[in-house]
Design an enzyme around this catalytic site. Structure first.
Site, PDB file in Angstrom:
ATOM      1  N   CYS A   1       0.826  -1.200   0.000  1.00 38.84           N
ATOM      2  CA  CYS A   1       0.000   0.000   0.000  1.00 38.84           C
ATOM      3  C   CYS A   1       0.868   1.262   0.000  1.00 38.84           C
ATOM      4  CB  CYS A   1      -0.905   0.010   1.222  1.00 38.84           C
ATOM      5  SG  CYS A   1      -1.882  -1.497   1.408  1.00 38.84           S
TER       6      CYS A   1
ATOM      7  N   ARG B   1       2.137   1.185  -5.917  1.00 40.13           N
ATOM      8  CA  ARG B   1       2.242   0.324  -4.738  1.00 40.13           C
ATOM      9  C   ARG B   1       0.931  -0.384  -4.409  1.00 40.13           C
ATOM     10  NH1 ARG B   1       6.886   1.576  -1.666  1.00 40.13           N
ATOM     11  NH2 ARG B   1       5.972   0.421   0.062  1.00 40.13           N
TER      12      ARG B   1
ATOM     13  N   TRP C   1      -3.469  -2.047  -1.586  1.00 41.39           N
ATOM     14  CA  TRP C   1      -3.371  -3.383  -2.184  1.00 41.39           C
ATOM     15  C   TRP C   1      -3.972  -4.326  -1.157  1.00 41.39           C
ATOM     16  CZ3 TRP C   1      -1.153  -8.158  -1.134  1.00 41.39           C
ATOM     17  CH2 TRP C   1      -1.055  -9.043  -2.213  1.00 41.39           C
TER      18      TRP C   1
ATOM     19  N   ASN D   1      -0.004   0.319   6.111  1.00 43.21           N
ATOM     20  CA  ASN D   1       0.606  -0.598   5.148  1.00 43.21           C
ATOM     21  C   ASN D   1       1.200  -1.750   5.942  1.00 43.21           C
ATOM     22  OD1 ASN D   1       1.969  -1.872   3.067  1.00 43.21           O
ATOM     23  ND2 ASN D   1       3.621  -0.364   2.949  1.00 43.21           N
ATOM     24  N   GLY D   2       0.833  -2.980   5.611  1.00 42.58           N
ATOM     25  CA  GLY D   2       1.364  -4.134   6.329  1.00 42.58           C
ATOM     26  C   GLY D   2       0.257  -5.075   6.760  1.00 42.58           C
TER      27      GLY D   2
ATOM     28  N   GLU E   1      12.110 -14.986 -17.087  1.00 39.54           N
ATOM     29  CA  GLU E   1      11.756 -13.577 -16.949  1.00 39.54           C
ATOM     30  C   GLU E   1      10.825 -13.138 -18.080  1.00 39.54           C
ATOM     31  OE1 GLU E   1      11.592  -9.575 -15.652  1.00 39.54           O
ATOM     32  OE2 GLU E   1      11.863 -11.511 -14.677  1.00 39.54           O
TER      33      GLU E   1
ATOM     34  N   LYS F   1       7.040 -11.623 -17.515  1.00 40.71           N
ATOM     35  CA  LYS F   1       6.593 -10.331 -18.028  1.00 40.71           C
ATOM     36  C   LYS F   1       5.285 -10.482 -18.800  1.00 40.71           C
ATOM     37  CE  LYS F   1       9.178  -7.740 -16.155  1.00 40.71           C
ATOM     38  NZ  LYS F   1       9.068  -8.762 -15.163  1.00 40.71           N
TER      39      LYS F   1
ATOM     40  N   GLU G   1       2.384 -11.261 -16.394  1.00 37.70           N
ATOM     41  CA  GLU G   1       2.105 -10.145 -15.491  1.00 37.70           C
ATOM     42  C   GLU G   1       1.245  -9.076 -16.141  1.00 37.70           C
ATOM     43  OE1 GLU G   1       5.579  -9.144 -12.328  1.00 37.70           O
ATOM     44  OE2 GLU G   1       6.163  -8.951 -14.418  1.00 37.70           O
TER      45      GLU G   1
ATOM     46  N   HIS H   1      10.252 -33.345 -21.618  1.00 34.08           N
ATOM     47  CA  HIS H   1       9.887 -34.101 -20.424  1.00 34.08           C
ATOM     48  C   HIS H   1       8.541 -33.635 -19.863  1.00 34.08           C
ATOM     49  CE1 HIS H   1      13.719 -36.157 -20.282  1.00 34.08           C
ATOM     50  NE2 HIS H   1      14.322 -34.988 -20.468  1.00 34.08           N
TER      51      HIS H   1
ATOM     52  N   LYS I   1       3.965  -2.998  -6.544  1.00 31.87           N
ATOM     53  CA  LYS I   1       5.398  -2.893  -6.814  1.00 31.87           C
ATOM     54  C   LYS I   1       6.259  -3.407  -5.669  1.00 31.87           C
ATOM     55  CE  LYS I   1       8.763  -1.467  -9.476  1.00 31.87           C
ATOM     56  NZ  LYS I   1       8.982  -2.148 -10.759  1.00 31.87           N
TER      57      LYS I   1
END
Length: 612
Positions: free
Chosen positions: A2, A27, A74, A100-101, A485, A489, A492, A508, A607
């Protein structure tokens, strides 16, 4: 996660807090809210959705007041909704909080408070905290500042909080434990935020609160105490952040801007650290441990998400050049094992924000077992650099887009420098070889600039695959973490299901997925696994898969086999991850834009992951 903004001073608070929330929206953007105190009343406006929806909702209402605080959320406890949005108020309604938390013991606290007659209007842990503070305040005949301190001593979990009191409109109370908080120091005014981005416009002087500290702010007064009631002398430092770094600079999205900033960000990362003509790497942040690096048993890299992928690249480089065994661990899993760690181990913790909760917990555990901790972070003054023994900043500059781009390549660059530095200390590379490698590394920013010139071609390829439902990314050697990566991307920001695999592992299991509708992206550059990758491409083509290949400029073999190819400049194998990542970032970006996705603020993400 947040975002938090607070202001107390002589200016109108609403425009400062609102602008700050827009800066911090990366955030979290499930909901937003602002609390203000005018001459006598506490006014709270909050709304599910993005900050713009809050702005529209509050239009025409009483927005006056020179003290205020805001929050962009968030969601953790409670779904995104108006009722779960911050700020939250106490039972009486005069106290308000943003947070936040996570308060881990909120359920126990809530039961106790309900038994005392409290009722709650949200599903959040945050509302429980402000009720607890009020309960202690009212029943102990003490000042609010002391009630906050006592309440926080009963709390288990992580938090950054700001509290306002309608009955005392000349004070803000802020505290932190495990979640970031910075205080901007002005003339007759103070600013509070989760990071420096909302503050830099108003002051360059900041104080980073430490864990277990509480700040009591008036317009011309600041006092900081620890939870044990010991007064602290805060250290004021100057921000290096520049306002223009926080703007889009003419680009449609922050993500695209940050992709195109990589030649500069990588150059900044290397500046003052490499001396190609001397064959020398200089890393002042870990210099005092140079002798220890000669005799360490192994290196453990802990990270999450994109930073974990950077760690995998680092594993290849450190083992290849410094000949030190490396293990790369998900910080979230590492902390819940009982790993074997000794004082001869070095733990490298990688985090863009420097606040990643799982990574911080992994560091603390490793420190208790005697390991030496090196932090690799982007945000100056963040928690991880402060709790590490030493480290190296990436100097990528602010990264606003939630999906990491320039922070990833900066992390890979730092790990490359660390690999060469360790090799230099151990003598596993000759000076002439190191000189050649550093000379080439010095040219990588220019080669990335060349790689960016394929943007038009990549956009055309993206148009052909924007409606894909699945995608495979395959690579070998250091191309494997690049594939991981690339897949991350794409999933996401475009919400296409994508997976990265070592190319040899395809047969496999994942090969069962391949048909004529499956795009398969190969990292097929000229490296030690080149011939093997060609065989893997043939396996995909035999099953009618659509091959998109990242190839070295001048390649002829893969070009003949691939349905589409994107060239990158030739480079030594050590630097291919830096170059091969660029077209994958652009591919994901263009596909996401064509699908109508919000590339800067993808759904459900934030983020800085400051909770488990």
């Amino acid at each position: 996660m947040c975002g938090i903004v607070g202001y107390i001073g002589y200016r109108e608070a609403w425009p400062i807090v609102l602008k700050g929330l827009k800066r911090l929206e990366y955030r979290g953007y499930d909901s937003a809210g602002i609390a203000l105190i005018d001459n006598e009343n506490l006014n709270i406006y909050k709304k599910a959705g993005k900050v713009k929806e809050l702005e529209d909702f509050a239009a025409g209402k009483n927005l006056s007041g020179t003290i205020g605080m805001g929050h962009t959320r968030w969601a953790t406890h409670g779904a995104p909704s108006d009722r779960n949005s911050h700020p939250h108020t106490s039972q009486k309604g005069n106290l308000s909080i943003i947070h936040n938390g996570i308060i881990e013991n909120y359920a126990t606290l809530k039961e106790e408070l309900i038994s005392r007659g409290h009722s709650f209007n949200s599903d959040t842990d945050t509302e429980v905290l402000i009720h607890l503070i009020e309960d202690i305040y009212q029943n102990n005949n003490i000042q609010l500042t002391e009630a906050v301190r006592l309440a926080l001593n009963e709390v288990t979990g992580a938090y950054a909080i700001v509290i306002m009191d309608e009955e005392n409109p000349n004070q803000l109370i802020a505290a932190r434990k495990g979640s970031p908080m910075v205080i901007g120091v002005g003339e007759g005014e103070y600013f509070i935020a989760s990071d420096a981005t909302p503050i830099v416009e108003y002051t360059k002087n900041v104080i980073y609160l430490n864990d277990n500290e509480i700040a009591f702010l008036k317009r011309d007064e600041l006092e900081v105490k620890r939870l044990d009631n010991v007064v602290q002398t805060p250290y004021v430092q100057e921000l290096e952040l520049k306002l223009e770094m926080l703007e889009k600079g003419g680009y449609e999205h922050f993500m695209l801007k940050e992709i195109y900033e990589q030649p500069r960000s990588i150059r900044d990362c290397m500046r003052g650290r490499i001396y190609p003509e001397e064959g020398k790497v200089q890393l002042g942040g870990i210099k005092e441990f140079a002798d220890k690096l000669k005799n360490i048993d192994r290196i453990i890299i802990v990270a999450c998400g994109t930073s974990w992928h950077a760690g995998l690249v680092g594993e290849y480089l450190i083992e290849e050049y410094a000949r030190i065994p490396v293990e790369v661990e998900y910080a979230s899993e590492f902390r819940y094992r009982n790993p074997i760690i000794t004082e001869k181990d070095v733990v490298i913790a990688i985090s863009q924000s420097g606040e990643t909760a799982d990574t911080m917990a992994a560091i603390e555990m490793a420190k208790e077992k005697g390991a030496t901790i090196f932090g690799v972070c982007n945000v100056v003054g963040a928690s991880i650099p402060r709790i590490s023994h030493a480290g190296v900043y990436t100097h990528a500059g602010p990264e606003i887009g939630v999906a990491s781009t320039k922070a990833f390549t900066a992390q890979v660059t730092v790990l490359t420098l660390m690999a060469f530095y360790m090799a230099q200390q151990k003598g596993t590379l000759s000076n002439s070889t190191l000189r050649e490698l550093l000379t080439e590394l010095d040219c990588i920013p220019d080669k990335i600039q060349v790689a960016l010139q394929s943007d038009k071609l990549i956009k055309e390829i993206s148009a052909k695959f924007k409606d894909a439902r699945n995608c495979l990314f395959l690579g070998r050697g250091s191309g494997f973490p690049v594939a991981l990566e690339g897949a991350l991307k794409l999933k996401e920001i475009s919400y296409i299901h994508a997976e990265g695999y070592p190319a040899a592992e395809m047969k496999h299991g994942p090969i069962a997925l391949i048909d004529e509708e499956m795009p398969v992206v190969f990292i097929a550059t000229k490296n030690s696994s080149y011939e093997k990758v060609i065989s893997n491409i043939q396996e995909v083509k035999a099953r009618k898969g659509q091959v998109i290949a990242i190839v070295t400029e001048g390649d002829t073999e893969v070009k003949k086999m691939a349905d589409y190819y994107i060239e990158i400049p030739d480079a030594s194998e050590a630097f291919l991850p830096l170059l091969a990542t660029i077209p994958l970032q652009l591919l994901s970006y263009h596909i996401a834009v064509m699908r109508g996705c919000n590339v800067d603020q993808p759904r459900n993400l934030a983020k800085s992951v400051t909770v488990e």
